[in-house]
Design an enzyme around this catalytic site. Structure first.
Site, PDB file in Angstrom:
ATOM      1  N   ARG A 166      -6.613  -1.210  -7.723  1.00 25.82           N
ATOM      2  CA  ARG A 166      -7.134  -0.087  -6.946  1.00 25.82           C
ATOM      3  C   ARG A 166      -7.223   1.100  -7.901  1.00 25.82           C
ATOM      4  O   ARG A 166      -6.284   1.338  -8.659  1.00 25.82           O
ATOM      5  CB  ARG A 166      -6.212   0.248  -5.750  1.00 25.82           C
ATOM      6  CG  ARG A 166      -6.154  -0.862  -4.703  1.00 25.82           C
ATOM      7  CD  ARG A 166      -5.365  -0.407  -3.474  1.00 25.82           C
ATOM      8  NE  ARG A 166      -6.101   0.557  -2.664  1.00 25.82           N
ATOM      9  CZ  ARG A 166      -5.538   1.296  -1.708  1.00 25.82           C
ATOM     10  NH1 ARG A 166      -4.239   1.189  -1.467  1.00 25.82           N
ATOM     11  NH2 ARG A 166      -6.265   2.143  -0.999  1.00 25.82           N
ATOM     12  N   CYS A 185      -2.579   9.387   8.048  1.00 23.18           N
ATOM     13  CA  CYS A 185      -2.262   8.157   7.323  1.00 23.18           C
ATOM     14  C   CYS A 185      -0.759   7.866   7.388  1.00 23.18           C
ATOM     15  O   CYS A 185      -0.068   8.299   8.318  1.00 23.18           O
ATOM     16  CB  CYS A 185      -2.765   8.234   5.882  1.00 23.18           C
ATOM     17  SG  CYS A 185      -2.913   6.599   5.088  1.00 23.18           S
ATOM     18  N   ARG A 245       0.841  -1.195   0.000  1.00 23.99           N
ATOM     19  CA  ARG A 245       0.000   0.000   0.000  1.00 23.99           C
ATOM     20  C   ARG A 245       0.879   1.249   0.000  1.00 23.99           C
ATOM     21  O   ARG A 245       2.070   1.176   0.270  1.00 23.99           O
ATOM     22  CB  ARG A 245      -0.951   0.016   1.203  1.00 23.99           C
ATOM     23  CG  ARG A 245      -0.252  -0.062   2.549  1.00 23.99           C
ATOM     24  CD  ARG A 245      -0.914   0.763   3.608  1.00 23.99           C
ATOM     25  NE  ARG A 245      -0.906   2.169   3.308  1.00 23.99           N
ATOM     26  CZ  ARG A 245       0.141   2.956   3.499  1.00 23.99           C
ATOM     27  NH1 ARG A 245       1.283   2.503   3.954  1.00 23.99           N
ATOM     28  NH2 ARG A 245       0.073   4.246   3.204  1.00 23.99           N
ATOM     29  N   GLY A 246       0.217   2.404  -0.281  1.00 27.93           N
ATOM     30  CA  GLY A 246       0.962   3.651  -0.422  1.00 27.93           C
ATOM     31  C   GLY A 246       1.349   3.797  -1.883  1.00 27.93           C
ATOM     32  O   GLY A 246       1.780   2.828  -2.522  1.00 27.93           O
ATOM     33  N   ALA A 247       1.184   5.007  -2.398  1.00 28.16           N
ATOM     34  CA  ALA A 247       1.343   5.208  -3.844  1.00 28.16           C
ATOM     35  C   ALA A 247       2.741   4.849  -4.349  1.00 28.16           C
ATOM     36  O   ALA A 247       2.892   4.285  -5.439  1.00 28.16           O
ATOM     37  CB  ALA A 247       1.009   6.665  -4.170  1.00 28.16           C
ATOM     38  N   LYS A 250       2.831  11.365  -8.847  1.00 25.11           N
ATOM     39  CA  LYS A 250       1.449  11.456  -8.368  1.00 25.11           C
ATOM     40  C   LYS A 250       0.637  12.526  -9.103  1.00 25.11           C
ATOM     41  O   LYS A 250      -0.497  12.807  -8.717  1.00 25.11           O
ATOM     42  CB  LYS A 250       1.444  11.701  -6.866  1.00 25.11           C
ATOM     43  CG  LYS A 250       1.947  10.454  -6.133  1.00 25.11           C
ATOM     44  CD  LYS A 250       2.650  10.784  -4.868  1.00 25.11           C
ATOM     45  CE  LYS A 250       3.153   9.505  -4.210  1.00 25.11           C
ATOM     46  NZ  LYS A 250       3.427   9.714  -2.793  1.00 25.11           N
ATOM     47  N   ASP A 257      -2.230  10.631  -3.193  1.00 24.74           N
ATOM     48  CA  ASP A 257      -2.363   9.499  -4.112  1.00 24.74           C
ATOM     49  C   ASP A 257      -2.466  10.005  -5.535  1.00 24.74           C
ATOM     50  O   ASP A 257      -1.973   9.376  -6.457  1.00 24.74           O
ATOM     51  CB  ASP A 257      -3.586   8.663  -3.715  1.00 24.74           C
ATOM     52  CG  ASP A 257      -3.344   8.001  -2.370  1.00 24.74           C
ATOM     53  OD1 ASP A 257      -2.875   6.867  -2.325  1.00 24.74           O
ATOM     54  OD2 ASP A 257      -3.563   8.674  -1.336  1.00 24.74           O
ATOM     55  N   ASN A 292      -6.240  12.359  -1.417  1.00 27.24           N
ATOM     56  CA  ASN A 292      -5.444  11.636  -0.413  1.00 27.24           C
ATOM     57  C   ASN A 292      -6.407  10.921   0.536  1.00 27.24           C
ATOM     58  O   ASN A 292      -7.629  11.030   0.425  1.00 27.24           O
ATOM     59  CB  ASN A 292      -4.534  12.618   0.336  1.00 27.24           C
ATOM     60  CG  ASN A 292      -3.492  11.906   1.174  1.00 27.24           C
ATOM     61  OD1 ASN A 292      -2.792  11.015   0.698  1.00 27.24           O
ATOM     62  ND2 ASN A 292      -3.377  12.268   2.445  1.00 27.24           N
ATOM     63  N   LYS A 293      -5.844  10.202   1.469  1.00 27.45           N
ATOM     64  CA  LYS A 293      -6.614   9.376   2.410  1.00 27.45           C
ATOM     65  C   LYS A 293      -7.806  10.139   2.983  1.00 27.45           C
ATOM     66  O   LYS A 293      -7.684  11.303   3.368  1.00 27.45           O
ATOM     67  CB  LYS A 293      -5.668   8.921   3.535  1.00 27.45           C
ATOM     68  CG  LYS A 293      -6.265   7.996   4.554  1.00 27.45           C
ATOM     69  CD  LYS A 293      -6.860   6.744   3.955  1.00 27.45           C
ATOM     70  CE  LYS A 293      -5.910   6.012   3.023  1.00 27.45           C
ATOM     71  NZ  LYS A 293      -6.540   4.955   2.223  1.00 27.45           N
TER      72      LYS A 293
HETATM   73  P1  RI2 Z   1       3.260   7.410  -0.207  1.00 33.29           P
HETATM   74  C1  RI2 Z   1      -1.874   6.146   1.010  1.00 33.29           C
HETATM   75  O1  RI2 Z   1      -3.010   5.455   0.555  1.00 33.29           O
HETATM   76  C2  RI2 Z   1      -2.211   7.419   1.748  1.00 33.29           C
HETATM   77  O2  RI2 Z   1      -3.313   8.104   1.225  1.00 33.29           O
HETATM   78  C3  RI2 Z   1      -0.903   8.160   1.590  1.00 33.29           C
HETATM   79  O3  RI2 Z   1      -0.992   9.543   1.870  1.00 33.29           O
HETATM   80  C4  RI2 Z   1      -0.620   7.877   0.132  1.00 33.29           C
HETATM   81  O4  RI2 Z   1      -0.991   6.512  -0.043  1.00 33.29           O
HETATM   82  C5  RI2 Z   1       0.754   8.143  -0.352  1.00 33.29           C
HETATM   83  O5  RI2 Z   1       1.716   7.301   0.249  1.00 33.29           O
HETATM   84  P2  RI2 Z   1      -3.271   3.893   0.950  1.00 33.29           P
HETATM   85  O6  RI2 Z   1      -2.514   3.067  -0.083  1.00 33.29           O
HETATM   86  O7  RI2 Z   1       3.277   7.159  -1.686  1.00 33.29           O
HETATM   87  O8  RI2 Z   1      -2.833   3.635   2.363  1.00 33.29           O
HETATM   88  O9  RI2 Z   1       3.739   8.785   0.104  1.00 33.29           O
HETATM   89  O10 RI2 Z   1      -4.760   3.736   0.770  1.00 33.29           O
HETATM   90  O11 RI2 Z   1       3.981   6.347   0.582  1.00 33.29           O
END
Ligand code: RI2
Length: 317
Positions: A66, A131, A23-25, A236, A200, A210-211
């Site tokens: 996703r 988040c 998870r995380g973009a 992004k 995101d 974003n979250k």
């Molecule tokens: P990085 C996450 O989404 C959050 O919304 C967070 O701010 C964003 O990804 C970016 O994360 P999720 O995948 O790319 O937890 O900065 O739903 O690590």
């Protein structure tokens, strides 16, 4: 794996992204690129066209996991636009080298972005987070490594509670953390100097997706005069929004909100679980990228420069 098939590594990565084990973009982009490389190296395609078709099929499988983080389609664009060649070996070599270059750029972008974001932070500052964003973390880690003494207010971030990850990482870093439930954020803004959030997807009008909970936090912070910073590498930026494309907000399983016995108890109640929201540009002070920091309203220029007006969807070809 048979000729024309998607390899197990792609299926496993797609499942892990859908389940949010990855998870995380940024992590999604990194894993996506690695999966496409695995498709190229493990394929038994007989000719270049078959391998290219397999890579497009793998990209579609990854794309459909996703819907919101644009880092995923931007990664697919980067890798698929590289897969030229008249032979299997030529296509394979091109993809392997594009993926290595992509992952290297991802690392460097985060380091460079961290240095830009750290410049906004001074000793004694308190940062509120929402988040878990590795781009945000890069800013804080760089500042701390430069000797800046910070403290943090970390929001839990229901329903998946990614705030736990942020609290753990900041604690390991030696940053004093106050951990709060999401609804306590407003009460702690008077003690906050900066709200730092990730992204995101960023749209052409400078809105930040974003979250869920980011938009309310940014509106409250703006009303209190607290600095709102979005840490987001240029991966992004969503080039499809240059020509009116819309961002699809993911709605996740309602079992993440009410599970087990509780979900049975509230059987007749509608439960909603949107994973993201949209913060308008006017509630954001700066977008911090590896190319410097920008007022959100000007991000469209960088988007056009990096992606051009016609980004394309090579996985659909
Ligand atoms: P990085 C996450 O989404 C959050 O919304 C967070 O701010 C964003 O990804 C970016 O994360 P999720 O995948 O790319 O937890 O900065 O739903 O690590």
């Amino acid at each position: 794996m048979g000729d024309g098939q998607v390899c197990d590594a792609v299926t496993d990565t797609a499942n892990a992204i859908a389940q949010m084990e990855i998870r995380g973009a940024v992590a999604i982009a990194d894993a996506t690129a690695a999966a496409l490389r695995d498709q190229a190296t493990q394929s038994s395609a007989a000719d270049a066209a078959t391998l290219q078709a397999e890579l497009r099929a793998a990209a579609r499988r990854l794309h459909d996991t996703r819907p919101t983080a644009v880092s995923l389609p931007n990664t697919l664009r980067y890798v698929l636009n590289s897969m030229d060649g008249d032979t299997v070996e030529a296509v394979r070599t091109a993809v392997v080298s594009a993926v290595a270059e992509f992952r290297d750029r991802l690392d460097r972008a985060q380091t460079d972005l961290g240095a830009v974001g750290a410049s906004r932070l001074s000793t004694g500052d308190t940062v509120m987070t929402h988040c878990h964003s590795t781009d945000v973390l890069a800013c804080i880690v760089t500042a701390v490594n430069q000797g800046t003494e910070l403290s943090a207010i970390v929001k839990e971030t229901r329903p998946r509670k990614q705030g736990h990850m942020t609290a753990r990482r900041l604690d390991e870093l030696g940053v004093p953390v106050t951990f709060i439930v999401d609804s306590a954020a407003h009460s702690y803004l008077d003690e906050t100097d900066h709200v730092f959030v990730g992204a995101d997807t960023i749209t052409a009008d400078g809105s930040v997706v974003n979250k869920i909970g980011t938009a309310g936090l940014a509106a409250s912070a703006r009303e209190r005069g607290v600095d709102v910073v979005v840490a987001a590498q240029t991966l992004k930026l969503d080039p499809e929004t240059l020509s009116g494309g819309r961002v699809d907000i993911e709605h996740r399983d309602v079992g993440e909100v009410l599970s087990g016995e509780l979900s049975q108890e509230f059987d007749s109640v509608d439960v909603a679980n949107p994973a993201f929201d949209r913060t308008p540009a006017r509630h954001v002070d700066a977008i911090v990228t590896e190319r410097g920091q920008f007022p959100p309203e000007s991000i469209v220029m960088l988007m056009r420069e990096l992606y051009g007006p016609e980004p394309g969807r090579p996985w659909e070809a």
